[in-house]
Design a protein around this motif. Structure first.
Motif, short mmCIF file in Angstrom:
data_model
loop_
_atom_site.label_atom_id
_atom_site.label_comp_id
_atom_site.label_asym_id
_atom_site.label_seq_id
_atom_site.Cartn_x
_atom_site.Cartn_y
_atom_site.Cartn_z
N ASN A 1 -16.28 -47.58 21.51
CA ASN A 1 -15.48 -46.89 22.53
C ASN A 1 -14.49 -47.84 23.19
O ASN A 1 -14.40 -47.94 24.42
N LEU A 2 -13.74 -48.54 22.36
CA LEU A 2 -12.82 -49.55 22.87
C LEU A 2 -11.71 -48.91 23.69
O LEU A 2 -11.25 -47.79 23.42
N LYS A 3 -11.27 -49.65 24.70
CA LYS A 3 -10.22 -49.21 25.61
C LYS A 3 -9.05 -50.19 25.56
O LYS A 3 -9.26 -51.37 25.22
N PRO A 4 -7.87 -49.74 25.92
CA PRO A 4 -6.72 -50.67 25.91
C PRO A 4 -6.96 -51.92 26.76
O PRO A 4 -6.49 -53.01 26.41
N GLY B 1 -10.99 -45.78 21.61
CA GLY B 1 -12.13 -45.00 21.16
C GLY B 1 -12.76 -45.51 19.89
O GLY B 1 -13.85 -45.07 19.51
N GLY B 2 -12.10 -46.44 19.24
CA GLY B 2 -12.61 -46.99 17.99
C GLY B 2 -13.60 -48.12 18.21
O GLY B 2 -13.97 -48.43 19.34
N THR C 1 -6.93 -56.10 19.67
CA THR C 1 -5.86 -55.29 20.25
C THR C 1 -6.24 -53.82 20.14
O THR C 1 -6.53 -53.34 19.04
N VAL C 2 -6.26 -53.13 21.28
CA VAL C 2 -6.63 -51.72 21.32
C VAL C 2 -5.40 -50.94 21.75
O VAL C 2 -4.89 -51.13 22.86
N SER C 3 -4.95 -50.05 20.89
CA SER C 3 -3.77 -49.25 21.19
C SER C 3 -4.18 -47.93 21.84
O SER C 3 -5.22 -47.36 21.53
N SER C 4 -3.32 -47.45 22.71
CA SER C 4 -3.63 -46.20 23.44
C SER C 4 -3.14 -44.99 22.66
O SER C 4 -2.40 -45.10 21.69
N GLY D 1 -11.75 -59.75 14.58
CA GLY D 1 -10.79 -59.10 15.45
C GLY D 1 -9.77 -58.30 14.66
O GLY D 1 -9.72 -58.36 13.43
N GLY D 2 -8.96 -57.53 15.38
CA GLY D 2 -7.95 -56.74 14.72
C GLY D 2 -7.35 -55.72 15.65
O GLY D 2 -7.53 -55.78 16.87
N LEU D 3 -6.64 -54.77 15.06
CA LEU D 3 -5.98 -53.69 15.80
C LEU D 3 -6.77 -52.40 15.59
O LEU D 3 -7.07 -52.03 14.45
N VAL D 4 -7.08 -51.73 16.68
CA VAL D 4 -7.85 -50.49 16.60
C VAL D 4 -7.33 -49.53 17.66
O VAL D 4 -6.81 -49.96 18.70
N GLN D 5 -7.46 -48.26 17.41
CA GLN D 5 -7.06 -47.26 18.40
C GLN D 5 -8.13 -47.12 19.47
O GLN D 5 -9.32 -47.39 19.23
#
Length: 124
Positions: A84-87, A14-15, A121-124, A8-12
């Motif tokens: 294609n991750l989403k918030p 679309g990542g 965590t997916v940031s927008s 896991g982690g933090l990604v923007q």
């Protein structure tokens, strides 16, 4: 039985991320494996599952076409490739397996063993 999830982690938005879950204490190839996720204050919900050999896979509608479950029986490991991750994918993700080999891990009621969870965590 122990399930150890990671990745896991933090990604923007679309990542991509790939979660891994290493299983021990069971004959891995005989058990279907699944992934669930949990939002704060909500019950865990089904995300994806395979049927022991990944020839048959199952997905929640919200992740179809974006997430892929796979496994490596030689490494006792199941993966969840998330593209294609989403918030709204932000959650704690848990790997899981049923108590009995005949069951599929598609509902919470079928789960016998849970991993410890990994935060996505997916940031927008």
């Amino acid at each position: 039985v122990q399930l150890q999830a990671s990745g896991g982690g933090l990604v923007q938005a679309g990542g991509s991320l790939r979660l891994s879950c290493v299983a021990s204490g069971l004959t891995f190839s005989r058990y279907a494996m699944g992934w669930f996720r949990q939002y704060p204050g909500k019950v865990r919900e089904f995300v994806a599952a395979d049927d022991r050999n990944s020839d048959s896979t199952y997905y929640a509608d919200s992740v179809k076409g974006r997430f892929t479950i796979s496994r490596d029986n030689a490494k006792n490991t199941v993966y969840l490739q998330m593209n294609n991750l989403k918030p709204e994918d932000t959650a704690v993700y848990y790997c899981a397996t049923p108590r009995y080999t005949a069951l599929l891990p598609r509902t919470r009621e079928n789960i016998g063993f849970w991993g410890q969870g990994t935060q996505v965590t997916v940031s927008s």
